[in-house]
Design an enzyme around this catalytic site. Sequence first.
Site, PDB file in Angstrom:
ATOM      1  N   ARG A 107       0.881  -1.175   0.000  1.00 33.92           N
ATOM      2  CA  ARG A 107       0.000   0.000   0.000  1.00 33.92           C
ATOM      3  C   ARG A 107       0.911   1.215   0.000  1.00 33.92           C
ATOM      4  NH1 ARG A 107      -5.511   1.331   3.218  1.00 33.92           N
ATOM      5  NH2 ARG A 107      -6.171  -0.027   1.527  1.00 33.92           N
ATOM      6  N   HIS A 134      -6.916   0.655  -6.987  1.00 34.68           N
ATOM      7  CA  HIS A 134      -7.253  -0.191  -5.835  1.00 34.68           C
ATOM      8  C   HIS A 134      -7.943  -1.451  -6.363  1.00 34.68           C
ATOM      9  CE1 HIS A 134      -7.723  -1.340  -1.813  1.00 34.68           C
ATOM     10  NE2 HIS A 134      -8.627  -0.473  -1.379  1.00 34.68           N
ATOM     11  N   GLN A 137     -10.142  -3.790  -4.151  1.00 32.49           N
ATOM     12  CA  GLN A 137     -11.464  -3.254  -3.844  1.00 32.49           C
ATOM     13  C   GLN A 137     -12.433  -3.519  -4.997  1.00 32.49           C
ATOM     14  OE1 GLN A 137     -12.454  -1.642  -0.865  1.00 32.49           O
ATOM     15  NE2 GLN A 137     -14.442  -2.052  -1.794  1.00 32.49           N
ATOM     16  N   ASP A 220     -16.921   7.415  -2.418  1.00 34.50           N
ATOM     17  CA  ASP A 220     -15.710   7.244  -1.604  1.00 34.50           C
ATOM     18  C   ASP A 220     -15.395   8.619  -1.014  1.00 34.50           C
ATOM     19  OD1 ASP A 220     -13.293   6.365  -0.514  1.00 34.50           O
ATOM     20  OD2 ASP A 220     -12.213   6.369  -2.426  1.00 34.50           O
ATOM     21  N   CYS A 260     -16.489   1.982  -0.331  1.00 38.60           N
ATOM     22  CA  CYS A 260     -15.353   1.102  -0.023  1.00 38.60           C
ATOM     23  C   CYS A 260     -14.929   1.183   1.437  1.00 38.60           C
ATOM     24  CB  CYS A 260     -14.171   1.430  -0.931  1.00 38.60           C
ATOM     25  SG  CYS A 260     -13.674   3.163  -0.824  1.00 38.60           S
ATOM     26  N   ARG A 288     -14.114  -8.453   0.560  1.00 35.23           N
ATOM     27  CA  ARG A 288     -12.672  -8.220   0.459  1.00 35.23           C
ATOM     28  C   ARG A 288     -11.906  -9.485   0.868  1.00 35.23           C
ATOM     29  NH1 ARG A 288     -10.415  -3.198   0.448  1.00 35.23           N
ATOM     30  NH2 ARG A 288      -8.595  -4.502   0.096  1.00 35.23           N
TER      31      ARG A 288
HETATM   32  N1   CP Z   1     -11.498  -0.165   1.570  1.00 32.41           N
HETATM   33  C1   CP Z   1     -10.247  -0.261   2.060  1.00 32.41           C
HETATM   34  O1   CP Z   1      -9.264  -0.488   1.334  1.00 32.41           O
HETATM   35  O2   CP Z   1     -10.171  -0.110   3.416  1.00 32.41           O
HETATM   36  P1   CP Z   1      -8.824   0.071   4.263  1.00 32.41           P
HETATM   37  O3   CP Z   1      -8.221   1.392   3.881  1.00 32.41           O
HETATM   38  O4   CP Z   1      -9.268   0.016   5.703  1.00 32.41           O
HETATM   39  O5   CP Z   1      -7.893  -1.061   3.931  1.00 32.41           O
HETATM   40  N1  NVA Z   2      -9.642   6.795  -1.959  1.00 36.04           N
HETATM   41  C1  NVA Z   2      -9.342   6.311  -0.623  1.00 36.04           C
HETATM   42  C2  NVA Z   2      -9.649   4.846  -0.531  1.00 36.04           C
HETATM   43  C3  NVA Z   2      -9.416   4.224   0.817  1.00 36.04           C
HETATM   44  C4  NVA Z   2      -9.699   2.756   0.811  1.00 36.04           C
HETATM   45  C5  NVA Z   2      -7.901   6.622  -0.288  1.00 36.04           C
HETATM   46  O1  NVA Z   2      -7.037   6.465  -1.166  1.00 36.04           O
HETATM   47  O2  NVA Z   2      -7.620   7.031   0.842  1.00 36.04           O
END
Ligand code: CP
Ligand code: NVA
Length: 301
Positions: A107, A134, A137, A220, A260, A288
């Site tokens: 990440r 992502h 997701q 989101d 999400c 997920r």
């Molecule tokens: N939706 C999602 O990726 O959640 P987190 O940021 O908690 O992993």
């Molecule tokens: N768009 C958000 C998604 C989190 C799962 C971010 O990048 O923070």
Amino acid sequence: MAGDALTRPRHLLDFSAYDRKGVEAFLASAEELKRTRYRGEDLKGKVLALLFEKPSLRTRTTLEVAMLHLGGHAVYLDQKQVGIGEREPVKDVAKNLGRFVEGLAARVYRHETVEALARYAGVPVVNALSDRAHPLQALADLLTLKETFGGWEGLEVAWVGDGNNVLNSLLEVAPLVGLKLRVATPKGYEPDPDLLRRAGAFFTNDPKEAVLGAHALYTDVWTSMGQEEERERRLRDFQGFQVNGELLSLLHPEGVFLHCLPAHYGEETTEEAVHGPRSRVFDQAENRLHTAKAVLLALLG
Ligand code: CP
Ligand code: NVA
């Protein structure tokens, strides 16, 4: 699984290396894993490193639980310890971890970081969220839509909000499964026009126009991780884009609400929408786990 052993992509960074067959194989595997509540030893003795520059609830937990259910193990490495690009260059981190573990999930802030990890690690790499994509997701979202509507062909999903990483992955995967997207963002927050065009998506700056008659409404956060200093400006620019009872009432009678998570209540959504009767948000979250298992089995199995 995703194609045969020779053609199967080695990584899941986004969907650019995947075709319809590859995506449908992930989904079919996830459905089977969910139905059978499968736990086994397919990944026995295998270790997945989770390299996270940002916080997470769902992604970290589902990847760790998926590895445990499949007989393997996960090692969580946070950025404070590893210092990708700070304590050590990304190339060196990748070349070290590739000697220790059978797979990486990363990440990251910059998509280029996950691409560099994939280039140098020598083991499969999964994008656990970058500024550009992502994909984990999007797979859970597809499973949730299929469970709700029986398939994707002809479904119309309205996206209302920021043209961000979560939307990009939906735009990439939608044409592979026959899903239609109707996107509404404020001016200045549009997604990549190429992605919109390739998805054949309808685009507007008017949330109501996107939502009217759609089968699902997806949103989101307005301020993604890493954009915190833009929050005040974004709060102003996204006025009128909140998902609330009024916007939900424009959906198809059977229409559902997707998010999400995490949610910023009072900004992109009301709390009632997330916890209300149209919400499939916690099915998405559960899915997920099943889709993560399918991806890990395909790439590390
Ligand atoms: N939706 C999602 O990726 O959640 P987190 O940021 O908690 O992993
Ligand atoms: N768009 C958000 C998604 C989190 C799962 C971010 O990048 O923070």
